[in-house]
Design a protein around this motif. Structure first.
Motif, PDB file in Angstrom:
ATOM      1  N   ASP A 100     -11.099 -32.241  11.170  1.00 54.10           N
ATOM      2  CA  ASP A 100      -9.748 -31.753  10.854  1.00 54.10           C
ATOM      3  C   ASP A 100      -9.403 -32.033   9.395  1.00 54.10           C
ATOM      4  OD1 ASP A 100      -9.370 -30.828  13.424  1.00 54.10           O
ATOM      5  OD2 ASP A 100      -8.245 -32.584  14.093  1.00 54.10           O
ATOM      6  N   TYR A 101      -9.818 -33.185   8.895  1.00 48.30           N
ATOM      7  CA  TYR A 101      -9.545 -33.531   7.502  1.00 48.30           C
ATOM      8  C   TYR A 101     -10.273 -32.576   6.559  1.00 48.30           C
ATOM      9  CZ  TYR A 101      -9.590 -35.972   3.055  1.00 48.30           C
ATOM     10  OH  TYR A 101      -9.478 -36.268   1.711  1.00 48.30           O
ATOM     11  N   ILE A 102     -11.541 -32.327   6.820  1.00 49.62           N
ATOM     12  CA  ILE A 102     -12.312 -31.416   5.973  1.00 49.62           C
ATOM     13  C   ILE A 102     -11.723 -30.006   6.049  1.00 49.62           C
ATOM     14  CG2 ILE A 102     -14.572 -30.363   5.580  1.00 49.62           C
ATOM     15  CD1 ILE A 102     -14.327 -33.308   4.702  1.00 49.62           C
ATOM     16  N   LYS A 103     -11.325 -29.596   7.228  1.00 52.77           N
ATOM     17  CA  LYS A 103     -10.709 -28.278   7.394  1.00 52.77           C
ATOM     18  C   LYS A 103      -9.452 -28.166   6.529  1.00 52.77           C
ATOM     19  CE  LYS A 103     -10.783 -26.524  11.479  1.00 52.77           C
ATOM     20  NZ  LYS A 103     -10.509 -26.204  12.919  1.00 52.77           N
ATOM     21  N   ALA A 104      -8.630 -29.214   6.513  1.00 55.75           N
ATOM     22  CA  ALA A 104      -7.416 -29.212   5.692  1.00 55.75           C
ATOM     23  C   ALA A 104      -7.744 -29.146   4.205  1.00 55.75           C
ATOM     24  CB  ALA A 104      -6.579 -30.453   5.997  1.00 55.75           C
ATOM     25  N   CYS A 105      -8.824 -29.833   3.807  1.00 55.69           N
ATOM     26  CA  CYS A 105      -9.228 -29.812   2.388  1.00 55.69           C
ATOM     27  C   CYS A 105      -9.579 -28.401   1.926  1.00 55.69           C
ATOM     28  CB  CYS A 105     -10.427 -30.723   2.173  1.00 55.69           C
ATOM     29  SG  CYS A 105     -10.082 -32.495   2.260  1.00 55.69           S
ATOM     30  N   TYR A 106     -10.174 -27.603   2.822  1.00 59.24           N
ATOM     31  CA  TYR A 106     -10.679 -26.285   2.448  1.00 59.24           C
ATOM     32  C   TYR A 106      -9.732 -25.147   2.845  1.00 59.24           C
ATOM     33  CZ  TYR A 106     -15.006 -28.361   0.851  1.00 59.24           C
ATOM     34  OH  TYR A 106     -15.930 -29.095   0.134  1.00 59.24           O
ATOM     35  N   GLN A 107      -8.519 -25.497   3.239  1.00 60.84           N
ATOM     36  CA  GLN A 107      -7.507 -24.481   3.502  1.00 60.84           C
ATOM     37  C   GLN A 107      -6.876 -24.029   2.183  1.00 60.84           C
ATOM     38  OE1 GLN A 107      -6.390 -23.013   6.449  1.00 60.84           O
ATOM     39  NE2 GLN A 107      -8.192 -23.989   7.359  1.00 60.84           N
ATOM     40  N   PRO A 108      -6.235 -22.850   2.145  1.00 58.16           N
ATOM     41  CA  PRO A 108      -5.482 -22.450   0.946  1.00 58.16           C
ATOM     42  C   PRO A 108      -4.479 -23.538   0.580  1.00 58.16           C
ATOM     43  CG  PRO A 108      -5.672 -20.600   2.448  1.00 58.16           C
ATOM     44  CD  PRO A 108      -6.215 -21.798   3.189  1.00 58.16           C
ATOM     45  N   GLY A 109      -4.498 -23.932  -0.690  1.00 56.52           N
ATOM     46  CA  GLY A 109      -3.620 -24.999  -1.151  1.00 56.52           C
ATOM     47  C   GLY A 109      -4.191 -26.385  -0.957  1.00 56.52           C
ATOM     48  N   GLY A 110      -5.334 -26.507  -0.269  1.00 57.75           N
ATOM     49  CA  GLY A 110      -5.960 -27.803  -0.037  1.00 57.75           C
ATOM     50  C   GLY A 110      -6.733 -28.294  -1.245  1.00 57.75           C
ATOM     51  N   LEU A 111      -7.253 -29.511  -1.151  1.00 54.55           N
ATOM     52  CA  LEU A 111      -7.984 -30.121  -2.255  1.00 54.55           C
ATOM     53  C   LEU A 111      -9.164 -29.272  -2.708  1.00 54.55           C
ATOM     54  CD1 LEU A 111      -8.248 -33.883  -1.206  1.00 54.55           C
ATOM     55  CD2 LEU A 111      -7.017 -32.981  -3.186  1.00 54.55           C
ATOM     56  N   ARG A 112      -9.832 -28.605  -1.787  1.00 50.66           N
ATOM     57  CA  ARG A 112     -11.041 -27.856  -2.111  1.00 50.66           C
ATOM     58  C   ARG A 112     -10.873 -26.356  -1.871  1.00 50.66           C
ATOM     59  NH1 ARG A 112     -11.141 -31.117  -4.882  1.00 50.66           N
ATOM     60  NH2 ARG A 112     -11.633 -33.279  -4.384  1.00 50.66           N
ATOM     61  N   ALA A 113      -9.669 -25.866  -2.088  1.00 52.63           N
ATOM     62  CA  ALA A 113      -9.415 -24.429  -1.924  1.00 52.63           C
ATOM     63  C   ALA A 113     -10.278 -23.607  -2.872  1.00 52.63           C
ATOM     64  CB  ALA A 113      -7.941 -24.130  -2.149  1.00 52.63           C
ATOM     65  N   VAL A 122     -19.104 -15.588  -2.798  1.00 48.57           N
ATOM     66  CA  VAL A 122     -20.558 -15.535  -2.929  1.00 48.57           C
ATOM     67  C   VAL A 122     -21.197 -14.877  -1.714  1.00 48.57           C
ATOM     68  CG1 VAL A 122     -22.665 -16.943  -2.948  1.00 48.57           C
ATOM     69  CG2 VAL A 122     -20.777 -17.497  -4.487  1.00 48.57           C
ATOM     70  N   TYR A 123     -20.771 -15.292  -0.529  1.00 46.22           N
ATOM     71  CA  TYR A 123     -21.423 -14.827   0.698  1.00 46.22           C
ATOM     72  C   TYR A 123     -20.700 -13.661   1.354  1.00 46.22           C
ATOM     73  CZ  TYR A 123     -24.206 -18.991   0.062  1.00 46.22           C
ATOM     74  OH  TYR A 123     -25.055 -19.928  -0.463  1.00 46.22           O
ATOM     75  N   GLU A 124     -19.607 -13.226   0.697  1.00 44.07           N
ATOM     76  CA  GLU A 124     -18.831 -12.089   1.200  1.00 44.07           C
ATOM     77  C   GLU A 124     -18.517 -12.278   2.683  1.00 44.07           C
ATOM     78  OE1 GLU A 124     -21.499  -8.923  -0.124  1.00 44.07           O
ATOM     79  OE2 GLU A 124     -20.202  -8.587  -1.861  1.00 44.07           O
ATOM     80  N   HIS A 125     -18.001 -13.482   2.986  1.00 42.40           N
ATOM     81  CA  HIS A 125     -17.680 -13.863   4.352  1.00 42.40           C
ATOM     82  C   HIS A 125     -16.559 -14.904   4.298  1.00 42.40           C
ATOM     83  CE1 HIS A 125     -18.064 -15.547   8.393  1.00 42.40           C
ATOM     84  NE2 HIS A 125     -18.892 -14.563   8.708  1.00 42.40           N
ATOM     85  N   PRO A 126     -15.574 -14.840   5.192  1.00 40.86           N
ATOM     86  CA  PRO A 126     -14.512 -15.858   5.187  1.00 40.86           C
ATOM     87  C   PRO A 126     -15.096 -17.260   5.360  1.00 40.86           C
ATOM     88  CG  PRO A 126     -13.923 -14.029   6.625  1.00 40.86           C
ATOM     89  CD  PRO A 126     -15.353 -13.810   6.224  1.00 40.86           C
ATOM     90  N   PHE A 127     -14.505 -18.215   4.656  1.00 43.97           N
ATOM     91  CA  PHE A 127     -14.979 -19.599   4.739  1.00 43.97           C
ATOM     92  C   PHE A 127     -14.294 -20.298   5.908  1.00 43.97           C
ATOM     93  CE2 PHE A 127     -15.112 -24.098   3.787  1.00 43.97           C
ATOM     94  CZ  PHE A 127     -16.391 -24.264   3.297  1.00 43.97           C
ATOM     95  N   GLU A 128     -15.060 -21.097   6.656  1.00 42.60           N
ATOM     96  CA  GLU A 128     -14.465 -21.800   7.782  1.00 42.60           C
ATOM     97  C   GLU A 128     -15.141 -23.142   8.023  1.00 42.60           C
ATOM     98  OE1 GLU A 128     -14.991 -19.711  11.542  1.00 42.60           O
ATOM     99  OE2 GLU A 128     -16.705 -18.630  10.712  1.00 42.60           O
ATOM    100  N   VAL A 129     -14.379 -24.058   8.643  1.00 42.05           N
ATOM    101  CA  VAL A 129     -14.874 -25.370   9.044  1.00 42.05           C
ATOM    102  C   VAL A 129     -14.719 -25.482  10.551  1.00 42.05           C
ATOM    103  CG1 VAL A 129     -14.596 -27.872   8.828  1.00 42.05           C
ATOM    104  CG2 VAL A 129     -14.237 -26.399   6.831  1.00 42.05           C
ATOM    105  N   ILE A 130     -15.790 -25.886  11.228  1.00 45.84           N
ATOM    106  CA  ILE A 130     -15.807 -25.932  12.690  1.00 45.84           C
ATOM    107  C   ILE A 130     -16.161 -27.346  13.151  1.00 45.84           C
ATOM    108  CG2 ILE A 130     -16.999 -25.091  14.768  1.00 45.84           C
ATOM    109  CD1 ILE A 130     -17.396 -22.436  13.304  1.00 45.84           C
ATOM    110  N   ALA A 131     -15.423 -27.840  14.132  1.00 48.92           N
ATOM    111  CA  ALA A 131     -15.721 -29.134  14.740  1.00 48.92           C
ATOM    112  C   ALA A 131     -16.565 -28.929  15.987  1.00 48.92           C
ATOM    113  CB  ALA A 131     -14.423 -29.849  15.101  1.00 48.92           C
TER     114      ALA A 131
END
Length: 463
Positions: A100-113, A122-131
């Motif tokens: 959940d923490y990593i997912k939040a980091c990579y959300q729009p506005g997150g630390l790693r947006a 690069v991969y022409e695919h939506p980015f996602e984090v899965i638990a």
């Protein structure tokens, strides 16, 4: 302090950067302490094109008392893995809270947006984090690509750098012509400027041979099927013009020469390939220290992996006050430690004042001139880079199977490069003896440092 309780045991600190906290040493200390405490198994899996999966198997404390340090470890490792391996989907397997923490980091506005947007592009695919559960982690699946080492016939090798472009005409493996031309791709918004520069280089080499059988390109950036996906060389080109004229820029330039086989590869991979060819060995990590830090890797089978190897964006320093990369907005990343930016960054701490209106390349030349003139402040800059490099190689060894490290680029030219190498070797032996026993660092001769990549690039395509 987040590192309290961990003995990082850092023996060598860069003389002009006393706040340096090596990520490599943190990983070593963290993993040892987690193992002593029992820990909780965790897998990080990254998916990229063609359903390829890279796996990093590790462990975390996994309790509330260590939440902050677990988050730091996993966030920095995920960031590094993304830029080393690449991927549009990240699986955190074994700890839902960390997922959940990593997912939040990579959300729009997150630390790693920035990183999420970059990978999606690069991969022409939506980015996602899965638990998922640890035992439900996807299986590793890697493809490699055997390119290069083709030396027969008349070939053009082109190397596109951020400050100069190099081209070679190569006949049966022997360069018969090489040319370096200063250009300014990063500050030019007109894609025709880039295209005309590339085509001019191709034509210069073609004129020196009776025919052209193949064209190989070494270029900063990320390329898929010879198409430009992302590249800082074209940073100022508007997106609509990038899509219309840059994505297929090398394909168009090659067609202007004729119906000729073309192969485009990341410049770091070509650095590694050049080293593997010269050393006649495998497991080579190439590091080009120039306008930025370019990385490349040739595996145990002598193949290019298809990993991103964008080491410029990989964290190497955990000091939260470390210099921030202007593009990604992140701190402590390789670009500020293994490029001309590093020498520029260290100069003020050495008491060296550089002209504010000078370009980065001119500032590096000013530091190099101090070295030539015997200025007592200059060697310390290069020794500091050497300390960085030792810790960087130890870090990269956590994620790559390395026997050789090939150093290239203008930062390691001249006597400064010899100081960097000697200091890195010394620190590696003192701090990471197991890595030092396995890894050999190499500095090619001056000519190879300047044009070696364009010659190696010529071998990329099959004729």
């Amino acid at each position: 302090m987040i590192f309290k309780g961990l003995n990082l045991n850092v023996k060598n600190i860069p003389e002009y950067d006393k706040g340096f906290i090596p990520f490599a040493r943190f990983i070593e200390a963290y993993k040892a302490d987690v193992a002593a405490c029992g820990g909780k198994k965790l897998k990080i899996a990254l998916e990229r094109e063609d359903k390829q999966i890279s796996i990093y198997d590790t462990a975390v404390y996994g309790d509330a008392a260590h939440e902050e340090i677990d988050r730091l470890f996993v966030e920095r490792v995920v960031k590094g893995l993304l830029w080393m391996r690449g991927g549009f989907r990240v699986f955190i397997c074994g700890d839902c809270a960390l997922a959940d923490y990593i997912k939040a980091c990579y959300q729009p506005g997150g630390l790693r947006a920035f990183d999420a947007d970059f990978m999606a592009k690069v991969y022409e695919h939506p980015f996602e984090v899965i638990a998922c559960a640890y035992d439900e982690a996807p299986a590793a699946y890697e493809l490699t690509k055997t390119i290069g080492r083709h030396l027969g016939g008349c070939r053009i090798g082109f190397d596109a750098g951020g400050s100069d472009r190099k081209v070679s005409a190569v006949i049966d493996g022997e360069p018969v012509f090489s040319e370096e031309v200063v250009w300014h791709p990063k500050t030019n918004s007109d894609p025709d400027y880039h295209y005309e520069g590339i085509l001019s280089a191709f034509k210069s080499a073609a004129e020196k041979m009776p025919r052209v059988d193949a064209i190989g390109v070494s270029s900063a950036g990320i390329y898929v099927a010879n198409r430009t996906m992302v590249a800082s060389l074209f940073l100022k080109v508007p997106q609509d013009q990038f899509d219309a004229k840059v994505k297929d820029i090398y394909i168009r330039a090659a067609k202007a020469i004729g119906d000729i086989p073309l192969e485009v590869a990341n410049d770091g991979d070509v650095t590694a390939l050049a080293g593997a060819m010269d050393l006649e060995d495998t497991n080579v990590l190439g590091i080009a220290m120039g306008t930025s830090e370019a990385g490349g890797y040739v595996d145990g089978n002598g193949a290019i992996t298809g990993w991103l190897n964008e080491l410029a964006f990989c964290p190497v320093d955990l000091n939260p006050d470390a210099m921030v990369d202007e593009w990604s907005g992140d701190y402590g990343c390789g670009v500020k430690y293994f490029s001309q930016d590093c020498a520029i960054k260290l100069a003020p701490a050495a008491g060296v004042e550089l002209a504010a209106d000078a370009t980065p390349a001119e500032k590096l030349k000013a530091v190099q001139k101090l070295m030539l003139d015997g200025d007592e402040r200059a060697p310390g800059i290069y020794r500091s880079i050497g300390v960085y490099l030792a810790n960087g190689i130890a870090l990269y060894s956590e994620f790559y199977d390395i026997k050789h490290v090939l150093l290239m680029g203008r930062v390691v030219s001249g006597e400064g490069g010899n100081i960097i190498l000697a200091e890195a070797q010394r620190v590696l032996k003192e701090e990471y003896p197991e890595v030092a026993a396995k890894v050999t660092m190499h500095l090619p001769d001056e000519k190879s440092r300047r044009v070696g990549q364009s010659v190696a690039a010529a071998s990329l395509p099959e004729a």
